[in-house]
Design an enzyme around this catalytic site. Structure first.
Site, short mmCIF file in Angstrom:
data_model
loop_
_atom_site.label_atom_id
_atom_site.label_comp_id
_atom_site.label_asym_id
_atom_site.label_seq_id
_atom_site.Cartn_x
_atom_site.Cartn_y
_atom_site.Cartn_z
CG ASP A 346 -2.20 0.79 0.97
OD1 ASP A 346 -3.23 0.53 1.60
OD2 ASP A 346 -2.15 1.71 0.12
CD GLU A 542 -6.41 5.80 2.83
OE1 GLU A 542 -6.22 6.20 1.67
OE2 GLU A 542 -5.53 5.24 3.50
C1 GLC Z 1 -4.41 4.16 0.02
C2 GLC Z 1 -5.33 3.03 0.41
C3 GLC Z 1 -5.51 1.98 -0.64
C4 GLC Z 1 -5.35 2.60 -2.02
C5 GLC Z 1 -3.93 3.10 -2.15
C6 GLC Z 1 -3.69 3.81 -3.48
O1 GLC Z 1 -3.63 4.54 1.12
O2 GLC Z 1 -5.07 2.37 1.64
O3 GLC Z 1 -6.82 1.42 -0.45
O4 GLC Z 1 -5.62 1.64 -3.02
O5 GLC Z 1 -3.56 3.99 -1.10
O6 GLC Z 1 -4.41 5.00 -3.54
#
Ligand code: GLC
Length: 675
Positions: A346, A542
């Site tokens: 991530d 988030e």
């Molecule tokens: C974010 C999220 C994830 C997402 C990634 C790219 O922090 O946790 O779900 O796909 O970054 O944007």
């Protein structure tokens, strides 16, 4: 994008031939398939699990592989990998963000993948046109094919299309997963996946970072709305359906690679703290939080994204951040669950692994992660990882396994056979919009919590006063992950396609019968037959959506203002129908008590106007939505699903056909801070 005559003629050839032509060497058909290489295990031969790791792995039932490797494909992959330098291999393992890398740098550093984070658009133009998207995708794609590699490897672009292609102005956005969990209709979710795949392909992109198969245990979590349900079986059913929808036959046209996420335990952190600590036992992690992965892998998800959370069974055994957990990533996901696709980290998540930095984490590579989302620090990530291999901290076998998996996904996603610019949906604006499907999803996802005095349905011809700014707010109805990461810094001008609830009420009841008064100041008892009050919460994503203890769960709703607004219209002789937009279930007993009818609409997306048809019971429509999560009866539920303290249990939902009064609810104080 305009292709030169030569290029367009060349593009008609299978890409591998094109690549050879570009390299000036005669195209060679892959030699008779050599013995497909034995799957290169992430764990070097002879490595053994510790007794505790073996115990953890044993807690997860084996998943039988649903397909076998294609020997010819594996032989081609092995041939390509064998011809790659270490820098080229590590470049393939690197995913950079479009704001921090140019197409020529993709070529120069052999970059394997790019992404656009939430709120990143071509040229950083919020209203980037479809041509802007496809031109940028094509520029990156061509750059990847212009490297000096013996065999050019196409790039793969990933994007957060988590409720439709929510990055693109003008694209239809569907209800967030919490609403789809309320609808609990796998066929609907699969159809949404099919449409989303076409939306994503229309922009020249071939990978969607979805579905989230979070089993959400605490509504304080800022990402609760990205989960379908607190029921693992529902999460598995709908997560598998979305993967089937997104990937189809994964032939490259109208299909995109899925990324089931976030492995593992993101929805079960203590007190719902985002990126926090999951304290499940191995058995619970397997039975609850792994449910979606079994289904998603059975559906063929090409990729898996690792979770930010840490894992500490019982809260007493700190096993650290998931991105460094080899037993779970390699032992469970890759071996026990027989996952043969690619594992992606991530956003900068590797920096959270003990001893790591955002551009350096041999522990995460050795844990089994294959592709690294290092949005900005991709250059030093490559340098430091090459050094890790050269200095023996990472085995070449691990690197080869990672690159093999990356190439396998690219072959399966059709990227070797067809450049993005030649895709059937590339640049097709009609592929971005599917209003009927979104309207169907909206109507199926709303949950009727109260209708004691049969205030609903609102018969046609009623004179309505519509109160609450959310009634006319695309940002409020779409929620987070909409145009921008947080769903903020946007307004109705960023939503040229869709319908607010106010629009929908005007469509159903006639504009002359609908008065909008955001602050309720237009209220007059003799002028209206009903009030429709739309309550909402500030869009969030988030950690920014977390309700951190001891903040009361009610405060997710800007509670004081909402209660004041209701106070202006409630109990004044005109029925009040309250509609709530929220990314979670939330304490609202006093709001419900002061409403004659109460509808939980969650985050309906661009077609919230379809709720008006439901409020009018047009065409004999009835409520189908049932709560995907328990609805709390206090503002301070203890951590975890407030099932024991639920006002309404998961599965609750009223209908017109079977009216049932809920009576006056017990109201609890909403303290400034939970005790
Ligand atoms: C974010 C999220 C994830 C997402 C990634 C790219 O922090 O946790 O779900 O796909 O970054 O944007």
């Amino acid at each position: 994008m305009a292709l030169s005559l030569r290029a367009s003629a060349l593009l008609s050839l299978p890409l591998i031939t094109l690549l050879a032509a570009c390299a000036g060497t005669p195209p060679t058909v892959a030699s008779a398939p050599a013995e497909a290489p034995a799957e290169v295990r992430a764990d070097a031969p002879g490595e053994r699990w510790t007794p505790r790791e073996a115990e953890i792995i044993a807690a997860f039932p084996e998943r039988k592989a649903t397909h076998s490797l294609d020997p010819a494909m594996e032989a081609r992959i092995a041939q390509i990998v064998a011809g790659m330098t270490l820098e080229q291999k590590v470049g393939q393992m690197t995913q950079a963000e479009i704001r921090s890398i140019t197409p020529d740098q993709v070529r120069q550093y052999y970059i394997g993948s790019i992404l656009n984070g939430g709120g990143a658009w071509p040229g950083m133009k919020k209203h980037a046109s479809l041509a802007d998207w496809t031109n940028l995708a094509d520029a990156y794609a061509r750059a990847a094919l212009a490297t000096d590699m013996a065999v050019k490897v196409p790039l793969i672009w990933g994007t957060d299309a988590v409720h439709g292609h929510n990055n693109v102005v003008g694209a239809t956005m569907f209800p967030h997963n919490i609403g789809l969990g309320a609808a609990n209709d796998a066929d609907l979710v699969e159809r949404i996946g099919r449409t989303t795949a076409k939306q994503v392909r229309a922009t020249g992109i071939s990978w969607a970072f979805a579905p989230a198969v979070s089993v959400v245990e605490d509504q304080r979590w800022g990402r609760a709305y990205e989960g379908y349900s607190s029921d693992p079986a529902v999460v598995a059913k709908l997560g598998g359906a979305l993967v089937r929808g997104l990937q189809g036959q994964l032939t490259g046209d109208g299909d995109v690679a899925a990324s089931v996420k976030h492995f593992i335990g993101d929805g079960g952190t203590w007190q719902g703290v985002d990126q926090g600590e999951n304290r499940s036992s191995p058995a619970k992690l397997a039975a609850v939080h792994a449910a979606g992965y079994y289904a998603a892998l059975d559906a063929g998800s090409a990729t898996v994204m690792i979770s930010y959370n840490s894992w500490a069974p019982g809260g007493t055994e700190p096993l650290g951040k998931l991105h460094g957990n080899r037993a779970l990533i390699t032992g469970v996901l890759k071996q026990k669950l027989n996952f043969d696709g690619l594992v992606v980290s991530d956003w900068n998540a590797i920096e959270q692994v003990t001893g790591c930095e955002r551009d350096h984490c041999p522990q995460a590579i050795n844990a089994g992660i294959d592709l690294f989302m290092v949005p900005d620090n991709w250059k030093t990530f490559i340098e430091r990882t090459v050094a890790d291999v050269r200095e023996g901290r990472v085995a070449m076998a691990r690197i080869d396994d990672a690159v093999t998996r990356i190439l396998r996904v690219k072959f399966r996603t059709g990227l070797f056979d067809k450049p993005v610019s030649a895709g059937r949906y590339t640049g097709d604006a009609t592929a971005l919009v599917d209003r009927p499907l979104a309207q169907e999803a909206v109507r199926k996802s709303a949950v009727l919590l109260k209708n004691d005095a049969a205030a609903l349905p609102l018969a046609p011809g009623k004179r309505l006063l519509v109160v609450g700014q959310s009634a006319n707010s695309f940002p409020d109805q779409a929620g987070g992950w909409s145009i921008t990461w947080q769903g903020d810094e946007t307004d109705n001008r960023d939503y040229p396609v869709g319908e607010t609830l106010l629009d929908g009420l005007r469509r159903v009841y006639g504009a002359e019968n609908v008065t909008f008064s955001a602050d309720g100041s237009a209220f007059a008892r003799d002028k209206f037959d009903a009030v429709v009050l739309v309550l909402g919460e500030t869009p969030h994503a988030e950690m920014k959506g977390d309700v951190r203890w001891p903040t009361p769960l009610a405060h997710a709703l800007q509670y004081p203002q909402q209660a004041a607004l209701l106070g202006k219209v409630s109990g004044r002789g005109v029925p009040v129908v309250s509609v709530l937009y929220s990314g979670r279930t939330v304490y609202a007993s006093d709001l419900i008590n002061r409403s004659d009818a109460f509808v939980a609409a969650f985050l309906p997306g661009t077609e919230a106007g379809a709720l008006a048809d439901l409020l009018a019971a047009r065409g004999d429509l009835d409520f189908k939505g049932r709560l995907p999560f328990a609805w709390p009866k206090t503002a301070c539920p203890t951590t975890g699903e407030p099932a024991g303290e639920a006002l309404f249990a998961p599965g609750f939902g009223l209908t017109y056909r079977a009216p049932r009064a809920i009576g006056k609810l017990v109201e609890t104080a909403i303290p400034a801070a939970c005790p």
